[in-house]
Design an enzyme around this catalytic site. Structure first.
Site, PDB file in Angstrom:
ATOM      1  N   LYS A  21     -32.289 -77.091 -27.221  1.00 17.09           N
ATOM      2  CA  LYS A  21     -32.416 -76.189 -28.590  1.00 17.09           C
ATOM      3  C   LYS A  21     -32.074 -77.536 -29.690  1.00 17.09           C
ATOM      4  CE  LYS A  21     -31.867 -72.331 -26.565  1.00 17.09           C
ATOM      5  NZ  LYS A  21     -33.009 -72.263 -25.908  1.00 17.09           N
TER       6      LYS A  21
ATOM      7  N   GLU B  18     -24.816 -74.145 -36.609  1.00 25.39           N
ATOM      8  CA  GLU B  18     -25.382 -73.503 -37.326  1.00 25.39           C
ATOM      9  C   GLU B  18     -24.572 -72.826 -38.195  1.00 25.39           C
ATOM     10  OE1 GLU B  18     -28.010 -71.630 -35.193  1.00 25.39           O
ATOM     11  OE2 GLU B  18     -29.584 -73.096 -34.405  1.00 25.39           O
TER      12      GLU B  18
ATOM     13  N   HIS C 150     -26.915 -59.277 -25.748  1.00 24.82           N
ATOM     14  CA  HIS C 150     -28.135 -60.048 -25.427  1.00 24.82           C
ATOM     15  C   HIS C 150     -28.471 -59.129 -24.474  1.00 24.82           C
ATOM     16  CE1 HIS C 150     -26.099 -62.541 -27.543  1.00 24.82           C
ATOM     17  NE2 HIS C 150     -24.873 -62.322 -27.382  1.00 24.82           N
TER      18      HIS C 150
ATOM     19  N   ARG D  81     -42.643 -68.157 -21.535  1.00 24.83           N
ATOM     20  CA  ARG D  81     -42.876 -67.374 -20.509  1.00 24.83           C
ATOM     21  C   ARG D  81     -43.885 -65.976 -21.603  1.00 24.83           C
ATOM     22  NH1 ARG D  81     -37.455 -66.383 -22.019  1.00 24.83           N
ATOM     23  NH2 ARG D  81     -36.473 -64.159 -22.431  1.00 24.83           N
TER      24      ARG D  81
HETATM   25  C1  MV4 Z   1     -27.509 -66.801 -34.350  1.00 28.98           C
HETATM   26  C2  MV4 Z   1     -26.644 -65.539 -34.836  1.00 28.98           C
HETATM   27  C3  MV4 Z   1     -26.569 -65.357 -36.016  1.00 28.98           C
HETATM   28  N1  MV4 Z   1     -26.878 -67.171 -36.769  1.00 28.98           N
HETATM   29  N2  MV4 Z   1     -27.135 -68.267 -35.234  1.00 28.98           N
HETATM   30  C4  MV4 Z   1     -27.917 -64.887 -29.741  1.00 28.98           C
HETATM   31  C5  MV4 Z   1     -28.668 -65.491 -28.579  1.00 28.98           C
HETATM   32  C6  MV4 Z   1     -29.314 -67.040 -28.920  1.00 28.98           C
HETATM   33  N3  MV4 Z   1     -31.096 -66.223 -28.604  1.00 28.98           N
HETATM   34  C7  MV4 Z   1     -29.010 -67.471 -30.247  1.00 28.98           C
HETATM   35  N4  MV4 Z   1     -28.243 -66.247 -30.961  1.00 28.98           N
HETATM   36  C8  MV4 Z   1     -27.727 -65.661 -31.745  1.00 28.98           C
HETATM   37  N5  MV4 Z   1     -27.764 -66.524 -32.698  1.00 28.98           N
HETATM   38  C9  MV4 Z   1     -27.114 -68.115 -36.138  1.00 28.98           C
HETATM   39  N6  MV4 Z   1     -27.230 -69.138 -36.755  1.00 28.98           N
HETATM   40  C10 MV4 Z   1     -26.795 -64.405 -34.045  1.00 28.98           C
HETATM   41  C11 MV4 Z   1     -27.351 -64.594 -33.175  1.00 28.98           C
HETATM   42  C12 MV4 Z   1     -27.464 -63.354 -32.174  1.00 28.98           C
HETATM   43  C13 MV4 Z   1     -28.111 -62.013 -31.267  1.00 28.98           C
HETATM   44  C14 MV4 Z   1     -29.657 -63.050 -31.851  1.00 28.98           C
HETATM   45  C15 MV4 Z   1     -30.991 -61.981 -31.751  1.00 28.98           C
HETATM   46  C16 MV4 Z   1     -30.935 -60.907 -30.666  1.00 28.98           C
HETATM   47  C17 MV4 Z   1     -29.266 -60.255 -30.819  1.00 28.98           C
HETATM   48  C18 MV4 Z   1     -28.826 -61.298 -30.718  1.00 28.98           C
HETATM   49  C19 MV4 Z   1     -26.932 -60.443 -30.550  1.00 28.98           C
HETATM   50  C20 MV4 Z   1     -26.030 -61.278 -31.358  1.00 28.98           C
HETATM   51  C21 MV4 Z   1     -25.869 -62.717 -32.087  1.00 28.98           C
END
Ligand code: MV4
Length: 496
Positions: free
Chosen positions: A116, A200, A235, A292
């Protein structure tokens, strides 16, 4: 074209790939475990090979066995589907060594996007907007607190090797930092064998918007517009759609352009997805890239008319992209509901066993990508995804109405499915008006109070009771809530 392709997967995606093989005149070779001896993918493929015991590490994740098998049966290529080996750089390198074409990206792209902080650095260099934060792993609590104050609380501590939600913690103040740091590092080490973490800015109440791209081995790129994937629980996506009703033409122009820049930056070839978080003001930030074919690819296929699996084959062969960007346009609206074998009224517990009654929906605008049929077993060993129900409509409302119709026709008995829960979501005003964000399911179904996706309450008894009551009040002519008493009696009559 390839002559024979080994499909290193199971369930609905293996079936989807077998169908693409048949469309292209390619011989399809399936692999199966003990649990999948009479699975649909095993029966449908031109050739099927037993690969080992049900537990995935000994069958679908047995790298040496799969590659040896591909050589033995004369397969030119391996399609990994999603999950299993789809984003495994070692597997890709093993394919290269064995001179078998991997239908996917290079190991370089997978490694680059799997880390990341390296991915963030690369995006930043290429002017793709990233969430404000650090681009290097933290070296101490002291440094982390200093960074957090620069970024501004709340911040999100994330594992460098993470993804899919594991190894993340929100921090609201200096005094929460140290304990969050220790916990996240411990979880990261255990889950990813890498305890690097970074920071972040925590984006509150965002939408999850992702862009589908295709890149060939000659460096040509196109995008196939965006998907809205905010409807999820822990998720696990539940409903996806294309296009997003929140994204206007100007924002679409910008976000799709950045997605192509992201793919170019990591020299990507294959179908790929760039994930973004989008805030209320339509600011968007790169989150991660999925290297993917994704579960939700069909909604993009339905609004563009492009067969993404077919394109993957063509790209893997080294062909130039056959589609020009200017020839692509969004046609109508598509929705996907993931049909899971789980009990929403029992805290979404997986439901395993034999599907002894199964009736599929059909009709105008309905596509069903299913890996199971009547008599199939849902096994504890694998993902509880039964199928994906996808509808197309002239507009969002039409696609939703067709989804409601299709769900009402869908009959599954023997295992409990989430169909009734999906029906609850589809008629929820926050879903229909499009104002939802990633916290929709938790906010609207799992708690009386507003709760963020991160506070994993252990006490979900009230939530389970609420969902149970909602589902019971749902009148449906479908088989009565897959009632376990009825089912076992039925099962006795039919199978004893
Ligand atoms: C975040 C976020 C809020 N702020 N990053 C969740 C899994 C990973 N793909 C990154 N994720 C998140 N990153 C920042 N800086 C909120 C999430 C997140 C989320 C993102 C996409 C789809 C569903 C989610 C559910 C919870 C948290």
């Amino acid at each position: 074209m390839f002559k024979k392709v080994l499909i290193a997967n199971r369930g609905e995606i293996a079936v989807r790939i077998i169908r693409a093989c048949r469309d292209l005149g390619i011989t399809s070779a399936a692999i199966y475990s003990d649990a999948d001896k009479s699975a649909q993918h095993t029966l449908l493929a031109d050739e099927s090979y037993y690969i080992g015991p049900s537990v995935a590490s000994e069958s679908y994740l047995n790298k040496d066995k799969i590659i040896a098998l591909a050589k033995k049966i004369g397969a030119d290529a391996i399609h990994p589907g999603y999950g299993f080996f789809a984003e495994n750089a070692d597997f890709i390198e093993a394919c290269e060594k064995a001179k078998i074409n991997f239908i996917g990206p290079s190991s370089y792209s997978v490694k680059m996007m799997g880390n990341k902080t390296e991915a963030r650095t690369l995006m930043d260099k290429n002017n793709v907007p990233i969430v404000p934060g650090t681009t290097k792993p933290l070296s101490s609590v002291k440094e982390g607190i200093k960074n957090s104050n620069e970024i501004g609380y709340p911040v999100l501590l994330k594992a460098v090797a993470g993804g899919g939600g594991k190894g993340m913690k929100v921090i609201h103040s200096d005094d929460e930092f140290e304990s969050a740091y220790e916990t996240t590092k411990r979880v990261a080490l255990k889950s990813f064998a890498n305890d690097d973490v970074y920071l972040e800015k925590f984006i509150e109440q965002p939408k999850h918007i992702e862009v589908q791209i295709l890149g060939d081995k000659k460096g040509n790129y196109i995008h196939l517009f965006e998907r809205e994937c905010s409807i999820q629980r822990r998720h696990q996506k539940i409903i996806e759609e294309a296009p997003s009703s929140f994204v206007d033409e100007k924002t679409r122009e910008k976000i799709t352009n950045e997605a192509i820049n992201a793919a170019k930056a990591c020299k990507y070839f294959n179908a790929g997805t760039i994930e973004f978080l989008m805030d209320k003001d339509k600011n968007f930030y790169f989150l991660e890239m999925n290297t993917r074919l994704q579960v939700e690819h069909p909604v993009t296929e339905l609004i563009t008319g492009v067969d993404l699996v077919m394109e993957q084959f063509s790209i893997a062969l080294g062909n130039k992209l056959t589609i020009n960007q200017k020839d692509l346009k969004i046609s109508g609206h598509a929705l996907e509901c993931r049909i899971y074998a789980e009990d929403a009224s029992e805290n979404f517990m997986p439901s395993v066993g034999k599907i002894f009654h199964y009736k599929q929906p059909s009709g105008p605008g309905v596509r069903l990508d299913s890996g199971f049929e009547e008599g199939s077993e849902i096994s504890i060993h694998y993902d509880p995804l039964i199928s994906k129900l996808i509808t197309w409509g002239t507009d969002r409302e039409n696609a939703i109405n067709r989804m409601k119709r299709a769900l009402s026709e869908y009959q599954i008995a023997g295992v409990t499915s989430n169909i009734s829960f999906l029906e609850l979501i589809l008629k929820h005003p926050v879903f229909t008006d499009g104002s939802f964000d990633i916290n929709f399911v938790e906010n609207e179904f799992l708690s009386g109070d507003k709760k963020s996706s991160f506070e994993n309450s252990e006490d979900e008894t009230d939530a389970a009771a609420l969902i149970s009551a909602l589902l019971k009040s749902q009148s449906s002519h479908r088989i009565k809530k897959n009632n376990s008493v009825n089912i076992s009696k039925w099962q006795e009559q039919m199978y004893e």
